[in-house]
Write a protein that holds these residues in place. Structure first.
Motif, PDB file in Angstrom:
ATOM      1  N   MET A  49      63.941  47.718  33.262  1.00  0.00           N
ATOM      2  CA  MET A  49      62.575  47.350  33.652  1.00  0.00           C
ATOM      3  C   MET A  49      62.328  47.714  35.114  1.00  0.00           C
ATOM      4  SD  MET A  49      60.658  46.219  31.365  1.00  0.00           S
ATOM      5  CE  MET A  49      60.707  45.745  29.666  1.00  0.00           C
ATOM      6  N   PHE A  52      61.314  51.343  36.367  1.00  0.00           N
ATOM      7  CA  PHE A  52      59.921  51.792  36.407  1.00  0.00           C
ATOM      8  C   PHE A  52      59.438  51.919  37.862  1.00  0.00           C
ATOM      9  CE2 PHE A  52      55.265  51.000  35.882  1.00  0.00           C
ATOM     10  CZ  PHE A  52      55.007  52.059  35.034  1.00  0.00           C
ATOM     11  N   ASP A  56      58.389  56.437  35.491  1.00  0.00           N
ATOM     12  CA  ASP A  56      58.499  56.275  34.043  1.00  0.00           C
ATOM     13  C   ASP A  56      59.683  57.103  33.541  1.00  0.00           C
ATOM     14  OD1 ASP A  56      57.770  55.412  31.560  1.00  0.00           O
ATOM     15  OD2 ASP A  56      56.297  57.004  31.228  1.00  0.00           O
ATOM     16  N   PHE A  60      63.098  53.211  30.137  1.00  0.00           N
ATOM     17  CA  PHE A  60      62.023  52.226  30.269  1.00  0.00           C
ATOM     18  C   PHE A  60      61.169  52.206  29.001  1.00  0.00           C
ATOM     19  CE2 PHE A  60      57.588  51.263  31.252  1.00  0.00           C
ATOM     20  CZ  PHE A  60      57.723  49.960  31.713  1.00  0.00           C
ATOM     21  N   LYS A  61      60.925  53.408  28.445  1.00  0.00           N
ATOM     22  CA  LYS A  61      60.093  53.470  27.233  1.00  0.00           C
ATOM     23  C   LYS A  61      60.747  52.707  26.085  1.00  0.00           C
ATOM     24  CE  LYS A  61      57.814  57.801  28.188  1.00  0.00           C
ATOM     25  NZ  LYS A  61      57.926  59.225  28.046  1.00  0.00           N
ATOM     26  N   GLU A  64      60.401  49.052  26.808  1.00  0.00           N
ATOM     27  CA  GLU A  64      58.991  48.672  26.653  1.00  0.00           C
ATOM     28  C   GLU A  64      58.659  48.455  25.172  1.00  0.00           C
ATOM     29  OE1 GLU A  64      56.285  51.666  28.149  1.00  0.00           O
ATOM     30  OE2 GLU A  64      54.807  51.065  26.670  1.00  0.00           O
ATOM     31  N   TYR A  67      60.412  45.441  23.822  1.00  0.00           N
ATOM     32  CA  TYR A  67      59.785  44.211  24.318  1.00  0.00           C
ATOM     33  C   TYR A  67      58.543  43.881  23.470  1.00  0.00           C
ATOM     34  CZ  TYR A  67      58.747  40.886  28.117  1.00  0.00           C
ATOM     35  OH  TYR A  67      58.546  39.774  28.876  1.00  0.00           O
ATOM     36  N   VAL A  68      57.713  44.911  23.268  1.00  0.00           N
ATOM     37  CA  VAL A  68      56.487  44.705  22.490  1.00  0.00           C
ATOM     38  C   VAL A  68      56.839  44.315  21.053  1.00  0.00           C
ATOM     39  CG1 VAL A  68      54.437  45.863  21.569  1.00  0.00           C
ATOM     40  CG2 VAL A  68      55.124  46.262  23.927  1.00  0.00           C
ATOM     41  N   ALA A  71      58.299  40.781  20.879  1.00  0.00           N
ATOM     42  CA  ALA A  71      57.219  39.802  21.084  1.00  0.00           C
ATOM     43  C   ALA A  71      56.382  39.656  19.818  1.00  0.00           C
ATOM     44  CB  ALA A  71      56.336  40.220  22.244  1.00  0.00           C
ATOM     45  N   LEU A  72      56.132  40.797  19.158  1.00  0.00           N
ATOM     46  CA  LEU A  72      55.332  40.743  17.934  1.00  0.00           C
ATOM     47  C   LEU A  72      56.080  39.966  16.847  1.00  0.00           C
ATOM     48  CD1 LEU A  72      52.693  41.724  16.630  1.00  0.00           C
ATOM     49  CD2 LEU A  72      53.967  43.672  15.755  1.00  0.00           C
ATOM     50  N   TYR A  74      58.381  37.773  17.299  1.00  0.00           N
ATOM     51  CA  TYR A  74      58.413  36.373  17.729  1.00  0.00           C
ATOM     52  C   TYR A  74      57.094  35.682  17.368  1.00  0.00           C
ATOM     53  CZ  TYR A  74      58.732  32.444  20.988  1.00  0.00           C
ATOM     54  OH  TYR A  74      58.750  31.200  21.542  1.00  0.00           O
TER      55      TYR A  74
ATOM     56  N   VAL B 285      47.576  46.046  21.889  1.00  0.00           N
ATOM     57  CA  VAL B 285      48.867  46.641  22.247  1.00  0.00           C
ATOM     58  C   VAL B 285      50.028  45.644  22.153  1.00  0.00           C
ATOM     59  CG1 VAL B 285      48.048  48.553  23.648  1.00  0.00           C
ATOM     60  CG2 VAL B 285      48.323  46.322  24.691  1.00  0.00           C
ATOM     61  N   ALA B 286      49.779  44.406  22.411  1.00  0.00           N
ATOM     62  CA  ALA B 286      50.825  43.383  22.279  1.00  0.00           C
ATOM     63  C   ALA B 286      50.148  42.029  22.304  1.00  0.00           C
ATOM     64  CB  ALA B 286      51.822  43.482  23.417  1.00  0.00           C
ATOM     65  N   SER B 287      50.773  41.083  21.608  1.00  0.00           N
ATOM     66  CA  SER B 287      50.115  39.785  21.518  1.00  0.00           C
ATOM     67  C   SER B 287      50.593  38.808  22.585  1.00  0.00           C
ATOM     68  CB  SER B 287      50.356  39.183  20.142  1.00  0.00           C
ATOM     69  OG  SER B 287      51.736  39.181  19.891  1.00  0.00           O
ATOM     70  N   GLU B 288      51.731  39.117  23.224  1.00  0.00           N
ATOM     71  CA  GLU B 288      52.260  38.214  24.254  1.00  0.00           C
ATOM     72  C   GLU B 288      51.957  38.766  25.644  1.00  0.00           C
ATOM     73  OE1 GLU B 288      54.148  35.240  23.685  1.00  0.00           O
ATOM     74  OE2 GLU B 288      53.342  35.494  21.673  1.00  0.00           O
ATOM     75  N   PRO B 291      54.814  41.460  27.393  1.00  0.00           N
ATOM     76  CA  PRO B 291      54.833  42.712  26.628  1.00  0.00           C
ATOM     77  C   PRO B 291      53.504  43.463  26.758  1.00  0.00           C
ATOM     78  CG  PRO B 291      55.811  40.973  25.346  1.00  0.00           C
ATOM     79  CD  PRO B 291      55.285  40.331  26.586  1.00  0.00           C
ATOM     80  N   TYR B 292      52.405  42.722  26.846  1.00  0.00           N
ATOM     81  CA  TYR B 292      51.074  43.328  27.040  1.00  0.00           C
ATOM     82  C   TYR B 292      51.053  44.104  28.358  1.00  0.00           C
ATOM     83  CZ  TYR B 292      45.907  43.287  27.525  1.00  0.00           C
ATOM     84  OH  TYR B 292      44.593  43.626  27.673  1.00  0.00           O
ATOM     85  N   VAL B 294      53.631  45.305  30.028  1.00  0.00           N
ATOM     86  CA  VAL B 294      54.519  46.470  29.969  1.00  0.00           C
ATOM     87  C   VAL B 294      53.829  47.603  29.218  1.00  0.00           C
ATOM     88  CG1 VAL B 294      56.735  47.291  29.107  1.00  0.00           C
ATOM     89  CG2 VAL B 294      56.567  45.022  30.078  1.00  0.00           C
ATOM     90  N   ALA B 295      53.199  47.243  28.079  1.00  0.00           N
ATOM     91  CA  ALA B 295      52.550  48.271  27.261  1.00  0.00           C
ATOM     92  C   ALA B 295      51.374  48.910  28.008  1.00  0.00           C
ATOM     93  CB  ALA B 295      52.084  47.649  25.952  1.00  0.00           C
ATOM     94  N   THR B 301      50.503  54.898  33.002  1.00  0.00           N
ATOM     95  CA  THR B 301      51.381  55.913  33.576  1.00  0.00           C
ATOM     96  C   THR B 301      51.369  57.201  32.757  1.00  0.00           C
ATOM     97  OG1 THR B 301      52.753  54.010  34.023  1.00  0.00           O
ATOM     98  CG2 THR B 301      53.674  56.127  34.616  1.00  0.00           C
ATOM     99  N   ARG B 302      51.395  57.050  31.432  1.00  0.00           N
ATOM    100  CA  ARG B 302      51.511  58.236  30.584  1.00  0.00           C
ATOM    101  C   ARG B 302      50.185  58.959  30.375  1.00  0.00           C
ATOM    102  NH1 ARG B 302      54.616  54.391  27.375  1.00  0.00           N
ATOM    103  NH2 ARG B 302      56.231  54.119  28.939  1.00  0.00           N
TER     104      ARG B 302
END
Lengths: 247, 410
Positions: A49, A52, A56, A60-61, A64, A67-68, A71-72, A74, B285-288, B291-292, B294-295, B301-302
């Motif tokens: 993390m 970053f 980038d 990191f990707k 990332e 993590y997403v 979280a989803l 969870y 993109v994310a529910s938390e 993570p939101y 980061v996304a 960036t991209r």
């Protein structure tokens, strides 16, 4: 040239990280168990993390997306165990099929609204999803408005309506009360949109901006201190739990 | 001879005036039991509590206690529910029930939740019985009177009457000004400098051929800031459709996602460019929270977004988002009523709409009578608050607390 350098920096960092961990396992600094594996994983993700901050990169990707995704997953589990199961599945669906107790038929209403929400997936039935949205927005506004008046009007007026002097007050307290009054009134005037900020209104609104900026500065400093403590916490984790250089 | 007599009389006077010694004098004396013991359903509640009141007794002091006994039947068994010092718990402690009169200090008041004392036997219609006693250490003197009451739920919480009156009056003002704005559509709204930056940012994104990014806050559709954000999104989407650039919208709530998709689609239709609308550009993109962050950071960036709009209610993620956007060189406009996050947006964004400017922005952009009228009504509301604060403080300084009491929050 630049891409090549980034690639080798990434490979080098990963190799260094791997070598450090392997040596820790070999010398017994870390044991082969789930707890120590967790420490290695947490250290790796923390460093990924922070990578970053350089730029980038593929590591990191990966972190990332992980993590997403985590979280989803969870959120799905939390939604099932904290909402759907206790509020719908157990009181309505289970009794409906087992007849162990009377089902709570009233729950059909929110269930149907929930199903309507999913109708967005169908082009033909997407209009049904407007019903639950209307319900949620209406309910939200209904709950928000009285709470808003309570919190942002009454609760704010109450401490501002203090006597400037009523016996027993020190001079400093009186000045403090006057400053609060001036601050509140000038900030409120800054947020007037029906008049141009010129003349006396402009002067008072400028005072309001000063009050706002002073409070923002204090808030900024306070929060940055909080962030620093988070950074210290993470650094301590790396130095103590992972590297073991701090006891 | 006169001096010792004078000293003795002074000493006796001081002792009799000191409330702490009053109890000491009462030691050994007979306790005078209070009168007017009453039990009744607590008004304005959901039916959980019963209120007890009784008049102050002359025997009260710091070493004398009151004991409340509770029973589900008139014959007992009685259990001690509460014991407290006799110089506490007055009617004046509950202005939401009894108001602000000075005489309220002459009566005691206690709110009790009887069902809590009988776990497993919660009967909502049960009548509970109460007895009062005075106690000095181990010595307990019962008052003898048994009173009863049943806790009932109330439809109205009259302590919040001021809230209702403010809401109704303000709604009336809003409706009046909406009608006024319909008759006179050119109502004046002062220029909000941050809003000019929206066009500037979109123009820049178009020139650079890079997308614009609209970042929603973390609150759902029930939040006023999200509603305002959606209004602003509609306006931005329309401009984007006219400029023929790409707009990406990110959020973390499924309902906000659906509403945003609808709003963006409608804006493209209004601009006559329904073909340019791409549903995949409006995404959850994310529910938390993190993570939101980061996304969204990854997207900035991209995709190298040229313009970032942070609109809505933000929490701790604000600085990370805005800092990442600043690092990519994007022109950034923030609009939030989250006052704790405003400092971070002010330091990292090119323009920041603070607090109510967020709500004013949608009115300024759309010139819709409904929003313009609401904005004018808000200004009148603020003027009323300023007057209340000004005169309320002056009156309170002279001991007249009427305005303070009217605006008390319960």
């Amino acid at each position: 040239m630049r891409k090549d350098r980034d690639f080798w920096i990434l490979v080098g960092t990963l190799a260094l990280f791997g070598a450090v961990n392997i040596s820790f396992f070999l010398v017994g600094r870390l044991q082969v168990n789930w707890e120590d594996f967790g420490i290695v994983l947490a250290a790796g993700i923390t460093l990924t993390m922070y990578s970053f901050l350089y730029k980038d990169n593929p590591a990191f990707k990966i972190a990332e997306n992980m993590y997403v995704g985590v979280a989803l997953g969870y959120t799905v589990i939390i939604t099932w165990f904290n909402a759907l199961k206790p509020d719908l599945y157990d009181p309505l669906l289970v009794p409906l099929f087992t007849w162990e107790r009377t089902p709570e038929y009233l729950l059909f209403a929110p269930m149907v609204l929930g199903v309507f929400m999913l109708m967005r997936l169908s082009t033909r039935l997407a209009w049904l999803s407007r019903w639950p949205f209307a319900f949620v927005v209406g309910l939200g506004a209904g709950i928000t408005i009285p709470n808003y008046i309570h919190t942002f009007v009454l609760k704010q007026i109450e401490p501002s309506l203090r006597p400037v002097f009523s016996g027993g007050e020190t001079v400093y307290m009186s000045i403090n009360t006057l400053l609060i009054l001036l601050g509140v009134i000038s900030v409120l005037i800054y947020f007037f949109f029906s008049t141009e900020h010129k003349g006396p209104i402009g002067v008072v609104s400028k005072i309001g901006i000063w009050f706002l900026m002073v409070s923002f500065g204090a808030s900024f400093g306070y929060t940055v201190m909080g962030r620093m403590s988070l950074l210290i916490g993470r650094t301590m984790f790396l130095l103590k739990d992972w590297l073991g250089v701090v006891q | 001879m006169r001096l010792p007599l004078l000293l003795l009389s002074t000493l006796l006077t001081v002792l009799s005036c000191n409330p702490c010694n009053h109890g000491a004098l009462a030691q050994g004396l007979e306790l005078i039991l209070p009168e007017g013991f009453k039990a009744f359903d607590t008004p304005n509640d959901s039916g959980e509590t019963i209120s007890l009141t009784w008049k102050v007794s002359p025997s009260e002091s710091t070493d004398i206690d009151y004991i409340i006994y509770l029973s589900p039947s008139t014959d007992g068994p009685w259990q001690e529910a509460v014991r407290f010092r006799s110089d506490t718990h007055y009617k004046s402690d509950a202005p939401e029930l009894f108001g602000f009169r000075k005489k309220l200090r002459n009566s005691h008041f206690l709110r009790i939740e009887p069902r809590r004392y009988f776990p497993g036997k919660e009967n909502k219609k049960a009548v509970y019985y109460f007895k009062l006693a005075m106690a000095r250490g181990e010595e307990v003197v019962p008052q003898g009177e048994v009173v009863s009451a049943r806790a009932k739920g109330n439809w109205f919480d009259l302590s919040k009457l001021n809230n209702l009156i403010i809401m109704v009056s303000f709604s009336g003002i809003v409706l009046f000004f909406i009608a006024h704005a319909r008759r006179f559509p050119h109502l004046f709204v002062r220029r909000i400098s941050g809003l000019d930056a929206v066009d500037e940012a979109l123009g820049r994104a178009t020139e650079m051929g890079r997308p614009a990014l609209f970042v929603h806050g973390l609150t759902g559709m029930g939040s006023i800031s999200t509603m305002a954000a959606v209004n602003i999104l509609g306006r931005i989407a329309r401009k984007v459709a006219e400029y023929d650039t790409i707009l990406k919208v990110v959020n973390n709530d499924p309902i906000v996602l659906s509403v945003s998709q609808e709003v963006v689609k409608e804006s493209y239709l209004e601009a006559g460019r329904p073909d340019a609308y791409n549903q995949d550009n409006v995404v959850l993109v994310a529910s938390e929270q993190f993570p939101y962050v980061v996304a969204v950071g990854g997207i900035m960036t991209r995709e190298r977004t040229a313009a970032n709009f942070f609109v809505g209610f933000f929490y701790a993620e604000s600085l990370i988002l805005a800092e990442t956007g600043a690092a990519t060189g994007a022109i950034q406009v923030a609009a939030t009523d989250s006052y704790t996050q405003l400092p971070f947006f002010i330091t990292t964004c090119d323009y920041t709409l603070m607090g109510e400017e967020l709500y004013a922005a949608s009115a300024y952009l759309s010139r819709e009578p409904m929003l313009l009228g609401s904005l004018r009504a808000q200004d009148l509301g603020k003027a009323i608050i300023i007057l209340v604060l000004f005169f309320g403080t002056i009156l309170a300084s002279f001991g007249i607390e009427f305005i303070t009491q009217v605006f008390r929050a319960f």
